[in-house]
Structure formats: structure tokens, C-alpha cells
Motif scaffolding. Sequence first.
Motif, short mmCIF file in Angstrom:
data_model
loop_
_atom_site.label_atom_id
_atom_site.label_comp_id
_atom_site.label_asym_id
_atom_site.label_seq_id
_atom_site.Cartn_x
_atom_site.Cartn_y
_atom_site.Cartn_z
N GLU A 77 13.10 -4.97 0.13
CA GLU A 77 12.42 -5.96 -0.70
C GLU A 77 10.92 -5.73 -0.73
OE1 GLU A 77 14.12 -10.25 -0.64
OE2 GLU A 77 13.44 -9.77 1.37
N ARG A 95 15.73 -16.90 7.57
CA ARG A 95 14.51 -17.60 7.95
C ARG A 95 14.77 -18.96 8.61
NH1 ARG A 95 9.63 -15.65 6.03
NH2 ARG A 95 10.57 -14.31 4.48
N ASP A 97 13.12 -7.45 4.86
CA ASP A 97 11.98 -8.22 4.39
C ASP A 97 10.77 -7.34 4.06
OD1 ASP A 97 11.08 -11.10 4.01
OD2 ASP A 97 9.42 -10.24 5.16
N ASP A 103 15.82 -11.67 3.94
CA ASP A 103 14.66 -11.75 4.84
C ASP A 103 15.00 -11.29 6.25
OD1 ASP A 103 13.33 -13.06 2.66
OD2 ASP A 103 14.32 -14.91 3.25
CA CA Z 1 10.90 -12.07 1.47
#
Ligand code: CA
Length: 278
Positions: free
Chosen positions: A235, A152, A201, A179
Motif C-alpha cells: 500500500e 489497527r 502498510d 494495515d
Molecule cells: Ca494505511
Amino acid sequence: ATACAAFALLFVAIGVWFSWRPESEANDEFIAAIRNGEFIPYYQPVMDIETGSMRGCEVLMRWRRPNGEIVPPGQFMEYAERNGHIFEMTRQLMVQTCDEVGQLYLDNPDMKLSINLFAGHFRNREVVTDITSIYENSNISFQQIVVEVTERYPLEDMELARKIMAEMQALGVRVALDDVGTGHGGMAYLQKLGVDIIKIDKMFIDAIGDDASSTTIVDSMVELADNLGMGIIAEGVEHEEQVERLRELGVTAAQGYFFARPLPVDQFIEFAERIGAE
Ligand code: CA
Ligand code: C2E
Ligand code: CA
Ligand code: CA
């Protein structure tokens, strides 16, 4: 004229005092909370969706206030990172994992323990020293540890970050890119950093099934991970249908509310005993 200057100075001083004081008081409070051990680990199981057993967990920080309130990281993590408190907090978190789940990890040598690090950890070798000194004489082995770094936010010094990761990997620690698909890195990160695991993600997991392009993206991530010899974890899995889809796409590891929320240690150990580790 002197009186005038003194007056002006007093005004400035009062102004400075007012603007500075609340921030500094908040900071003193935060430091006291760190000293009091108010930042604690919660544990979210990572599941093997082929066998239904548990592969390990991700450690997620919580602030347990003296009144019992549990504060999620969204409300303090940015502050902690910006002020550099996160380094001490992460050390404390790692020490707590040894005390709390060391026995569980000793009994289940294939289980993995994921720790979140932030970009600042990859600007200083000290994190390698921390991991070494905390885990080397503990019941959790380096081979059981995964460090997660998010895609990120950018890593400023890629060369140094890569070296720090390589030092961890030399110990046996694995590196996961968190992510994936949300941020700066993309393909370049995967290639340059030599990560062992990618975490897809939630954004993509939310959309698989009803959105063909998300399904295609997940599919190509799986292929990429396979080709590069990397592991893959999905996730934010919340529904049974997502688990079905992930199985079809060849994903074998997943975490999310569907299986379990992040749990306080006693509930996590209970979950591990009920479900069984691999
Ligand atoms: Ca996440
Ligand atoms: P993350 O590393 O991406 O962690 C996953 C977040 O998604 C966690 O939020 C987790 O509780 C949540 N989550 C897991 N499964 C589901 C699901 O099925 N549905 C939904 N809606 N959410 C799910 P949490 O615990 O609030 O943590 C937020 C972020 O704070 C983490 O995102 C991570 O970036 C950061 N963080 C947490 N603990 C630490 C830490 O010890 N150190 C550092 N540097 N960052 C941390
Ligand atoms: Ca994470
Ligand atoms: Ca994540």
C-alpha cells in the motif's frame, strides 16, 4: 421551596438542552446526508507490478456535499462508526458499486473489488446477509469481492469474527488484513483469522530502500505470506524506486499514488480502459 426546586429543574433542563442539541442537530444532518446519497465510492486501482495491468481496485468512501466539496473519510468515518451509521453507509456503498462498475467487472472476471469493513461489522452476521443480498443478483460475483479488515483496532470477539469471515469465504469472498504491521494482531491475527490476503502498510513501503529494517520486515512478510499461501498487496506506493524494490522482494501487487489516486467512477473506468485489466 417549590419555587426553588422548579428553578433548579429549569436550570438543569436548559443545561441539558444546550449540551444535547448541537450533537443531535449534527446527527440529523448526517442522517439526511445518508438519505440524500451523499456518501459515494471512489476507486483506487490495484496494479499487477509484473505485468503492468490492473488487478482491481479498493473502494474508498467520500462524502460529496451538496456544494460539491469532497470530504475524505478521516473527517467522518470515526463518527459514522461510533454512531452505527456506517452499516447503512456501507450497504449503500456496495449497492453503488454494482450500478457503477458492474459492467466493468462482468467484462473482466479476474478483477477484484475491495470493500473496507470495520471491527463492528465482525460482531454481527448481518454483514454476510448484506453482501449476499446485494451482490448475488449483480454483475459483480462473490469471487471478485475482497473485504478488508484493519489490524489497527482489535476485534473484540475473535471467535465470532472468525465465523463471520468463514461464512464470507464459503461464498467465495476473500478476506484481506489491512494495515498489517501497525496494530494489535500481528502473527496471532493471521493464524487465527485465516485471512487470504495481507496488505503491507504504507509505513513500511515508505521506508524500504533507505531503511534496512523495513526492507527486512517486508521481506519476511512476503515469506510468511508465501508459506501460508496468502496473497500480498503493498500500500501507499509513491515512487518508481519503491516499485523496483517490491519487485526484487517478490511482491506482485501494489497500490498507491504512483499508479493512481482514488478516482471518481468515470475516471476509474477511463483508467481501466487505458491500462487494461488482467
Ligand atoms: Ca494505511
Ligand atoms: P485504508 O483502508 O488504509 O485506505 C488507504 C488510504 O491510503 C486511503 O485514504 C487512500 O486514499 C490512501 N492512499 C492510497 N495510496 C496512497 C499513497 O500513495 N500515498 C498516500 N499518502 N496515501 C495513499 P482515504 O481514502 O482517506 O481513507 C482513509 C481510511 O478511511 C482508509 O484507510 C479506511 O481505513 C477508511 N475508509 C475508507 N473508506 C471506508 C469505507 O468504505 N468503510 C470503512 N469502514 N472505512 C473506510
Ligand atoms: Ca483498506
Ligand atoms: Ca490500509
